[in-house]
Design an enzyme around this catalytic site. Structure first.
Site: not given
Lengths: 236, 87
Positions: A86, A203, A205
């Site tokens: 990002c 993302h 994560e």
């Protein structure tokens, strides 16, 4: 292997990255952006999401001057692994470590939603462990994720197998409807020439634990682990 | 050393889509300005600097634009430089 998770003023995903890496057994340390100490050769350098320097001027444009970026550049040039997620992707583009630029979403809206991704090539440390045709569900959360590069650059990236991920539908079809931000050719992630640097807008994560609704993002970390033999260095 | 001020305009390149400009154009249409055909939104940056002469100021500003103020992948820039006369 160990990871170095960078923190710029305005970074907000560093905690999530540290947690996600721990889910696959990767120990990490946070590195403040003013720290210019070189990274260990086998460290995975992570540039997390956020709004470094308030997105002033252009997203990522100011963060590239942080002292830590000299170490990132040297690490990348030496073949070390770097992933920008990002805002981290935006910083890597502004720093010239990856081609292209992330523009305002074509909808003009900040988009925070699940997306589906398909790995467009399987020869990088980040993607070689991901099964062909596997569709990953990974969320995006950005206002400026609209990947742009000129046609010649896009052609060269595709010819060299440097498009890492594309937005697709749940069945893996790369369609205009599955494109959340207007990115040219549905590009969600690109690789450096040496394939050791990856930038991606989604993302991973944020999908690292069944408690969060899925753990598809771990496929990328697990791929890295499978590519780097314990104690070894990619490409060494 | 004389002081100069540069007025810099940074615009998206003509071939780069400008969704912000399209949204502003649609807003102007809604207000009744139906004759509006195109809107492009850019940035204006003002830089005050000291330089030995106008040519040196222009050279510095061009370099600033190329290295930071504009992203050459998507943006063009143009500027004018004037000397700031005190008093």
């Amino acid at each position: 292997m160990r990871a170095a998770v960078l923190v710029f003023p305005g970074t907000w995903s560093d905690g999530d990255c540290v947690y996600a890496l721990s889910c696959v057994g990767i120990e990490s340390r946070r590195v403040w952006h003013r720290d210019a100490t070189p990274f260990d050769a086998d460290e995975l350098v992570v540039l997390p999401g956020g709004f470094s320097y308030g997105d002033y001027l252009r997203c990522g444009a100011i963060a590239r001057f942080s002292p830590v970026m000299d170490s990132v550049r040297r690490h990348a040039e030496a073949g070390g692994l770097v992933i920008g997620i990002c805002n981290g992707f935006q910083i890597l583009c502004e720093a010239g470590l990856l081609p292209g630029v992330l523009m305002r979403n074509d909808s003009l809206q900040f988009r925070c939603q699940p997306t589906h991704l398909v790995a467009a090539e399987h020869q990088s440390p980040f993607t070689r462990g991901i099964a062909r045709n596997r569709v990953l569900e990974v969320p995006i959360s950005h206002g400026e994720g609209n990947y742009f590069a000129d046609e010649a650059t896009l052609d060269a990236l595709e010819a060299a197998g440097r498009v890492a991920f594309r937005y697709c539908d749940h069945a893996g079809n790369v369609t205009p409807e599955a494109n959340p931000n207007g990115s040219l050719r549905n590009i969600a992630g690109v690789l450096s020439e040496g394939r050791n640097v990856l930038g991606m807008m989604p993302h991973p994560e944020r999908t690292c634990d069944p408690l969060l609704g899925g753990e598809d993002g771990n496929a990328i970390w697990l791929s890295i682990l499978s590519a780097v033999p314990l104690g070894g260095i990619m490409g060494a | 050393m004389p002081t100069f001020q540069a007025r810099i305009n940074v615009m998206l390149k003509p071939l780069v889509n400008d969704p912000q400009g399209l949204a502003v154009r649609d807003g102007l249409h809604t207000l009744g300005f139906e004759g509006v055909s195109t809107v492009r939104v850019g940035k204006r940056i003002e830089v005050t600097l000291e330089a030995s002469d106008a040519a040196a100021a222009e050279s510095a500003i061009r370099s600033m634009c190329e290295q930071l103020l504009a992203n050459p992948v998507i943006e063009d820039f143009r500027f004018e430089v004037g000397e700031v006369v005190a008093g």
